[in-house]
Scaffold this motif. Structure first.
Motif, PDB file in Angstrom:
ATOM      1  N   LEU A  79       0.807  -1.219   0.000  1.00 32.74           N
ATOM      2  CA  LEU A  79       0.000   0.000   0.000  1.00 32.74           C
ATOM      3  C   LEU A  79       0.838   1.267   0.000  1.00 32.74           C
ATOM      4  CD1 LEU A  79      -3.033   0.562  -0.002  1.00 32.74           C
ATOM      5  CD2 LEU A  79      -2.919   0.824   2.476  1.00 32.74           C
ATOM      6  N   GLY A  80       1.980   1.222   0.696  1.00 35.07           N
ATOM      7  CA  GLY A  80       2.857   2.392   0.734  1.00 35.07           C
ATOM      8  C   GLY A  80       2.176   3.621   1.302  1.00 35.07           C
ATOM      9  N   GLY A  81       2.347   4.749   0.641  1.00 34.86           N
ATOM     10  CA  GLY A  81       1.838   6.021   1.128  1.00 34.86           C
ATOM     11  C   GLY A  81       0.341   6.188   1.016  1.00 34.86           C
ATOM     12  N   GLN A  82      -0.366   5.162   0.510  1.00 35.69           N
ATOM     13  CA  GLN A  82      -1.808   5.285   0.362  1.00 35.69           C
ATOM     14  C   GLN A  82      -2.559   5.014   1.660  1.00 35.69           C
ATOM     15  OE1 GLN A  82      -3.294   3.440  -3.431  1.00 35.69           O
ATOM     16  NE2 GLN A  82      -1.167   2.814  -3.598  1.00 35.69           N
ATOM     17  N   LEU A  83      -1.824   4.773   2.754  1.00 34.37           N
ATOM     18  CA  LEU A  83      -2.477   4.516   4.025  1.00 34.37           C
ATOM     19  C   LEU A  83      -3.289   5.721   4.490  1.00 34.37           C
ATOM     20  CD1 LEU A  83      -2.862   2.421   6.209  1.00 34.37           C
ATOM     21  CD2 LEU A  83      -0.818   3.283   7.358  1.00 34.37           C
ATOM     22  N   ALA A  84      -2.832   6.915   4.174  1.00 29.41           N
ATOM     23  CA  ALA A  84      -3.586   8.112   4.545  1.00 29.41           C
ATOM     24  C   ALA A  84      -4.953   8.122   3.864  1.00 29.41           C
ATOM     25  CB  ALA A  84      -2.801   9.373   4.171  1.00 29.41           C
ATOM     26  N   ALA A  85      -4.996   7.729   2.580  1.00 34.45           N
ATOM     27  CA  ALA A  85      -6.265   7.656   1.868  1.00 34.45           C
ATOM     28  C   ALA A  85      -7.170   6.603   2.481  1.00 34.45           C
ATOM     29  CB  ALA A  85      -6.023   7.352   0.388  1.00 34.45           C
ATOM     30  N   ALA A  86      -6.574   5.531   2.971  1.00 32.40           N
ATOM     31  CA  ALA A  86      -7.357   4.488   3.616  1.00 32.40           C
ATOM     32  C   ALA A  86      -8.057   5.041   4.854  1.00 32.40           C
ATOM     33  CB  ALA A  86      -6.456   3.314   3.996  1.00 32.40           C
ATOM     34  N   SER A  87      -7.324   5.807   5.648  1.00 32.25           N
ATOM     35  CA  SER A  87      -7.904   6.390   6.853  1.00 32.25           C
ATOM     36  C   SER A  87      -9.107   7.266   6.532  1.00 32.25           C
ATOM     37  CB  SER A  87      -6.857   7.230   7.603  1.00 32.25           C
ATOM     38  OG  SER A  87      -5.836   6.411   8.122  1.00 32.25           O
ATOM     39  N   GLU A  88      -9.000   8.042   5.466  1.00 30.86           N
ATOM     40  CA  GLU A  88     -10.063   8.972   5.112  1.00 30.86           C
ATOM     41  C   GLU A  88     -11.337   8.260   4.679  1.00 30.86           C
ATOM     42  OE1 GLU A  88      -8.346  11.440   2.147  1.00 30.86           O
ATOM     43  OE2 GLU A  88      -6.933  12.415   3.526  1.00 30.86           O
ATOM     44  N   GLN A  89     -11.210   7.016   4.204  1.00 26.27           N
ATOM     45  CA  GLN A  89     -12.368   6.302   3.682  1.00 26.27           C
ATOM     46  C   GLN A  89     -12.852   5.180   4.603  1.00 26.27           C
ATOM     47  OE1 GLN A  89     -12.040   5.115  -0.391  1.00 26.27           O
ATOM     48  NE2 GLN A  89     -10.863   6.899  -0.992  1.00 26.27           N
ATOM     49  N   ILE A  90     -12.335   5.115   5.792  1.00 31.28           N
ATOM     50  CA  ILE A  90     -12.602   3.957   6.647  1.00 31.28           C
ATOM     51  C   ILE A  90     -14.070   3.820   7.015  1.00 31.28           C
ATOM     52  CG2 ILE A  90     -12.221   5.048   8.911  1.00 31.28           C
ATOM     53  CD1 ILE A  90     -10.476   2.382   9.404  1.00 31.28           C
ATOM     54  N   GLU A  91     -14.796   4.927   7.065  1.00 30.22           N
ATOM     55  CA  GLU A  91     -16.210   4.863   7.440  1.00 30.22           C
ATOM     56  C   GLU A  91     -17.052   4.123   6.394  1.00 30.22           C
ATOM     57  OE1 GLU A  91     -17.747   8.695   8.314  1.00 30.22           O
ATOM     58  OE2 GLU A  91     -16.347   9.076   9.943  1.00 30.22           O
ATOM     59  N   ALA A  92     -16.502   3.902   5.201  1.00 25.68           N
ATOM     60  CA  ALA A  92     -17.256   3.221   4.147  1.00 25.68           C
ATOM     61  C   ALA A  92     -17.294   1.711   4.340  1.00 25.68           C
ATOM     62  CB  ALA A  92     -16.647   3.543   2.780  1.00 25.68           C
ATOM     63  N   PHE A  93     -16.542   1.193   5.318  1.00 23.14           N
ATOM     64  CA  PHE A  93     -16.406  -0.250   5.464  1.00 23.14           C
ATOM     65  C   PHE A  93     -16.990  -0.748   6.785  1.00 23.14           C
ATOM     66  CE2 PHE A  93     -12.903   1.261   2.796  1.00 23.14           C
ATOM     67  CZ  PHE A  93     -13.149   0.526   1.645  1.00 23.14           C
ATOM     68  N   ALA A  94     -17.372  -2.020   6.784  1.00 23.04           N
ATOM     69  CA  ALA A  94     -17.890  -2.662   7.991  1.00 23.04           C
ATOM     70  C   ALA A  94     -16.799  -3.457   8.703  1.00 23.04           C
ATOM     71  CB  ALA A  94     -19.059  -3.580   7.645  1.00 23.04           C
ATOM     72  N   LEU A  95     -15.670  -3.619   8.029  1.00 19.60           N
ATOM     73  CA  LEU A  95     -14.502  -4.270   8.621  1.00 19.60           C
ATOM     74  C   LEU A  95     -13.261  -3.726   7.931  1.00 19.60           C
ATOM     75  CD1 LEU A  95     -13.217  -6.534  10.439  1.00 19.60           C
ATOM     76  CD2 LEU A  95     -13.372  -8.030   8.433  1.00 19.60           C
TER      77      LEU A  95
END
Length: 232
Positions: A79-95
């Protein structure tokens, strides 16, 4: 919503049923319950390379998905530097599943991004599964707040299966493919090949292909010819 690259990049379906080891029964039950949304808010599983942590991480995603619960799988080494983007979208997931936190340990930016993701998951009420090589107390984390966050929830070890369990797995997987693997052949594979389950199953894939081409049974001479002599 823009999809995060690799967020759901699971190459082949994996399941909890396909994970062996009697000592891992409680662990599998805990992860299955978490995937339903009724279990632990956060779980960190740890174990050596080849223990099957990624298998369990992906199995949790598939288990959640089978119930219509969207799951995100983030392998940190890819994933590399895309972890920040993951944090921003975390509410879209149930897990949310973060595989191999070791990849960012010791990196100031990476540690902060992981710290932020854990906080966001907790605030959003999204169950979080983390994998690592060691328990939080043994990881060389520089950011003290991250060290405490990693130990927020349940911390569980992934136990390596015994030789007998590996032999039975090989024979069962071979049978599922329409192949007969004698006990002695499976035992020979354990004595002459890398002993991690992933490597053994890859060897079985190759044997499946080669036996179809050669129309040979899985005898020890044939297996040796394909997996050892064929490498030379």
């Amino acid at each position: 919503m823009q999809q995060i690259p690799l967020a759901l990049d699971l190459v082949t379906p994996t399941s909890f049923e396909g994970f062996i080891g009697n000592e891992n029964l409680l662990l599998k039950a805990t992860l299955a319950e978490q995937a339903t949304g009724a279990g632990e808010a956060q779980v960190l599983i740890h174990g050596p390379a080849g223990a099957g942590k990624s298998h369990l991480a992906q199995a949790a995603c598939y288990h959640a998905g089978s119930m219509g619960r969207p799951a995100a799988y983030w392998p940190l080494r890819q994933l590399g530097g895309q972890l920040a983007a993951a944090s921003e979208q975390i509410e879209a997931f149930a897990l949310a599943v973060v595989d191999d936190v070791d990849a960012v340990i010791g990196q100031a930016e990476g540690e902060f991004m992981l710290f932020d993701l854990i906080n966001r998951a907790r605030e959003a009420g999204v169950p979080l599964l983390l994998t690592a090589s060691h328990p939080p107390t043994e990881l060389p984390v520089n950011l003290a707040d991250l060290a405490s966050r990693l130990a927020w929830g349940a911390v569980m070890a992934v136990h390596l299966p015994g030789d007998g369990e590996k032999i039975e797995l090989l024979r069962a997987r071979a049978q599922a493919r329409g192949l007969e693997m004698p006990h002695g052949t499976a035992q020979w594979m354990l004595g002459h090949l890398p002993r991690d389950v992933g490597g053994l199953l890859e060897a079985l894939d190759r044997l499946d292909r080669e036996s179809m081409i050669a129309k040979r049974r899985l005898t020890i001479p044939f297996v040796r010819e394909v997996l050892v002599e064929g490498e030379g």
